[in-house]
Scaffold this active site. Structure first.
Site, PDB file in Angstrom:
ATOM      1  N   SER A 149       0.810  -1.292  -0.185  1.00 23.45           N
ATOM      2  CA  SER A 149       0.050  -0.045   0.097  1.00 23.45           C
ATOM      3  C   SER A 149       0.805   1.299  -0.014  1.00 23.45           C
ATOM      4  O   SER A 149       2.122   1.140   0.364  1.00 23.45           O
ATOM      5  CB  SER A 149      -0.711   0.013   1.211  1.00 23.45           C
ATOM      6  OG  SER A 149      -1.416   1.241   1.526  1.00 23.45           O
ATOM      7  N   TYR A 165      -2.221  -1.282  10.341  1.00 22.04           N
ATOM      8  CA  TYR A 165      -2.152  -1.374   8.963  1.00 22.04           C
ATOM      9  C   TYR A 165      -0.732  -0.786   8.421  1.00 22.04           C
ATOM     10  O   TYR A 165      -0.094  -1.438   7.605  1.00 22.04           O
ATOM     11  CB  TYR A 165      -3.196  -0.441   8.286  1.00 22.04           C
ATOM     12  CG  TYR A 165      -3.401  -0.835   6.845  1.00 22.04           C
ATOM     13  CD1 TYR A 165      -4.317  -1.815   6.362  1.00 22.04           C
ATOM     14  CD2 TYR A 165      -3.038   0.217   6.075  1.00 22.04           C
ATOM     15  CE1 TYR A 165      -4.433  -2.092   5.201  1.00 22.04           C
ATOM     16  CE2 TYR A 165      -3.282  -0.101   4.507  1.00 22.04           C
ATOM     17  CZ  TYR A 165      -4.052  -1.093   4.153  1.00 22.04           C
ATOM     18  OH  TYR A 165      -4.346  -1.151   2.937  1.00 22.04           O
TER      19      TYR A 165
HETATM   20  P1  NAD Z   1     -11.515  -6.335  -0.012  1.00 22.86           P
HETATM   21  O1  NAD Z   1     -12.103  -6.248   1.099  1.00 22.86           O
HETATM   22  O2  NAD Z   1     -12.266  -6.201  -1.351  1.00 22.86           O
HETATM   23  O3  NAD Z   1     -10.523  -7.518  -0.053  1.00 22.86           O
HETATM   24  C1  NAD Z   1      -9.940  -8.278   0.709  1.00 22.86           C
HETATM   25  C2  NAD Z   1      -9.755  -9.577   0.410  1.00 22.86           C
HETATM   26  O4  NAD Z   1      -9.244 -10.391   1.571  1.00 22.86           O
HETATM   27  C3  NAD Z   1     -10.972 -10.460   0.356  1.00 22.86           C
HETATM   28  O5  NAD Z   1     -11.270 -11.361  -0.585  1.00 22.86           O
HETATM   29  C4  NAD Z   1     -11.388 -10.891   1.923  1.00 22.86           C
HETATM   30  O6  NAD Z   1     -12.280 -12.100   1.721  1.00 22.86           O
HETATM   31  C5  NAD Z   1      -9.846 -11.458   2.063  1.00 22.86           C
HETATM   32  N1  NAD Z   1      -9.815 -11.789   3.464  1.00 22.86           N
HETATM   33  C6  NAD Z   1      -9.932 -11.034   4.592  1.00 22.86           C
HETATM   34  N2  NAD Z   1      -9.588 -11.622   5.482  1.00 22.86           N
HETATM   35  C7  NAD Z   1      -9.234 -12.836   5.488  1.00 22.86           C
HETATM   36  C8  NAD Z   1      -8.546 -14.082   5.946  1.00 22.86           C
HETATM   37  N3  NAD Z   1      -8.565 -13.827   7.325  1.00 22.86           N
HETATM   38  N4  NAD Z   1      -8.069 -15.036   5.195  1.00 22.86           N
HETATM   39  C9  NAD Z   1      -8.395 -15.026   3.863  1.00 22.86           C
HETATM   40  N5  NAD Z   1      -8.906 -13.999   3.183  1.00 22.86           N
HETATM   41  C10 NAD Z   1      -9.226 -12.934   4.098  1.00 22.86           C
HETATM   42  O7  NAD Z   1     -10.195  -5.010  -0.151  1.00 22.86           O
HETATM   43  P2  NAD Z   1      -9.058  -4.824  -0.997  1.00 22.86           P
HETATM   44  O8  NAD Z   1      -8.876  -3.134  -0.973  1.00 22.86           O
HETATM   45  O9  NAD Z   1      -9.439  -5.463  -2.434  1.00 22.86           O
HETATM   46  O10 NAD Z   1      -7.948  -5.221  -0.472  1.00 22.86           O
HETATM   47  C11 NAD Z   1      -7.059  -6.250  -1.128  1.00 22.86           C
HETATM   48  C12 NAD Z   1      -5.719  -5.788  -0.471  1.00 22.86           C
HETATM   49  O11 NAD Z   1      -5.149  -4.396  -1.307  1.00 22.86           O
HETATM   50  C13 NAD Z   1      -5.451  -5.594   0.944  1.00 22.86           C
HETATM   51  O12 NAD Z   1      -4.206  -6.304   1.431  1.00 22.86           O
HETATM   52  C14 NAD Z   1      -5.391  -3.943   1.102  1.00 22.86           C
HETATM   53  O13 NAD Z   1      -4.496  -3.646   2.137  1.00 22.86           O
HETATM   54  C15 NAD Z   1      -4.728  -3.632  -0.280  1.00 22.86           C
HETATM   55  N6  NAD Z   1      -5.058  -2.330  -0.554  1.00 22.86           N
HETATM   56  C16 NAD Z   1      -6.219  -1.754  -0.679  1.00 22.86           C
HETATM   57  C17 NAD Z   1      -6.498  -0.302  -1.184  1.00 22.86           C
HETATM   58  C18 NAD Z   1      -7.564   0.348  -1.199  1.00 22.86           C
HETATM   59  O14 NAD Z   1      -7.685   1.525  -1.280  1.00 22.86           O
HETATM   60  N7  NAD Z   1      -8.526  -0.537  -1.379  1.00 22.86           N
HETATM   61  C19 NAD Z   1      -5.098   0.440  -1.029  1.00 22.86           C
HETATM   62  C20 NAD Z   1      -3.732  -0.060  -0.841  1.00 22.86           C
HETATM   63  C21 NAD Z   1      -3.702  -1.356  -0.696  1.00 22.86           C
END
Ligand code: NAD
Length: 260
Positions: free
Chosen positions: A142, A155
């Site tokens: 991130s 985080y």
């Molecule tokens: P999201 O909530 O759509 O996806 C998260 C995924 O992780 C889902 O598939 C969920 O089921 C899974 N998950 C959660 N807990 C779990 C567990 N204990 N075991 C297995 N799977 C689990 O959110 P996203 O934004 O797509 O996040 C994906 C990644 O991207 C994360 O690591 C997040 O930190 C990172 N990220 C997101 C953003 C943003 O702005 N959305 C920015 C930077 C980084």
């Protein structure tokens, strides 16, 4: 471009991980999906992805807080798909609160899911990649792996740790045909950030769309969300031969957030 390769993507039942799964499947890559959600909805995603792209797509519900389930996930990936060539560590959760009010159980869960799970997947995936002399590891960090924000102590700590893990794995695999990089997205509109958009909208007494615009205005100079398609295409590029010499690198895709 990725015909004959197989990828394990943790946290690929929604958001960025699902975008990565779609992008890789489009290139002919087999996919092991992982993550939580409604069983029927996940089966729908799995079967559509397989049918639309003519690739093998499997699903395993391993909980990223449980190392034994992660070990079994890697074993099942190789058994079901035939190999593990690409590993994308994407599972993640968020919780926001000031340090003094931050619940210890949320700290433990975020460190386990957003950081330690990647250590476990990488540890078990590497022997398969070394055996083939080719591999790609992409850790979804991130902007918070590079800079901090208030109220995100667990985080930011986990994502900075993930960037460190990326660098060590890159050094230990250098010259072996394996690369390990971190993608560092800025605001991307997924379920993970929805509570923050809602909280901002409520604080400003505006609608959800205006709340989203306010979040962007504070941190992301482009004032546009990063899309899951753009992130998927960056992952595809990192899997290409053009990226053979890119390793140990955190790559921001953040509309200018970390340029400030
Ligand atoms: P999201 O909530 O759509 O996806 C998260 C995924 O992780 C889902 O598939 C969920 O089921 C899974 N998950 C959660 N807990 C779990 C567990 N204990 N075991 C297995 N799977 C689990 O959110 P996203 O934004 O797509 O996040 C994906 C990644 O991207 C994360 O690591 C997040 O930190 C990172 N990220 C997101 C953003 C943003 O702005 N959305 C920015 C930077 C980084």
């Amino acid at each position: 471009m990725l015909k004959g390769k197989n990828a394990l993507i943790t946290g690929s039942t929604s958001g960025i991980g699902l975008g990565m799964a779609r992008a890789l499947a489009t290139e002919g890559c087999g996919i092991m999906m992982n993550g939580f959600g409604d069983a029927d909805a996940i089966e729908g995603l799995r079967s559509r992805l397989a049918a639309e792209h003519g690739v093998k797509v499997a699903y395993n519900r391993a909980d990223m807080t449980r190392p034994a389930e992660i070990t079994a996930l890697v074993t099942e990936t190789v058994a079901r798909l035939g190999s593990l060539d690409i590993l994308i560590n994407c599972a993640g959760i968020q919780h926001t609160a000031p340090v003094e009010a931050f619940p210890a159980e949320k700290w433990d869960a975020i460190l386990a899911i957003n950081l330690s799970s990647s250590f476990h997947t990488i540890q078990h995936a590497l022997p398969h990649m070394k055996g083939k002399g080719w591999g790609r590891i992409i850790n979804i960090a991130s902007v918070h792996g590079l800079v901090a924000s208030v109220n995100k102590v667990a985080y930011v700590t986990a994502k900075h740790g993930l960037v460190g893990l990326t660098k060590v794995v890159a050094l230990e695999t250098a010259g072996l045909g394996i690369t390990c990089n971190a993608i560092c997205p800025g605001w991307t509109r997924t379920e993970l950030i929805e509570p923050q958009i809602i909280a901002r909208a409520e604080a400003l007494s505006v609608d959800i769309e205006e709340g989203g615009r306010a979040l962007l205005a504070e941190k992301q100079p482009s004032r546009q969300f990063v899309s899951t398609e753009q992130l998927g295409q960056l992952a595809v590029f990192l899997c290409s031969s053009a990226a053979d010499q890119i390793t140990g690198t955190p790559i921001p895709i953040d509309g200018g957030w970390t340029a400030q």
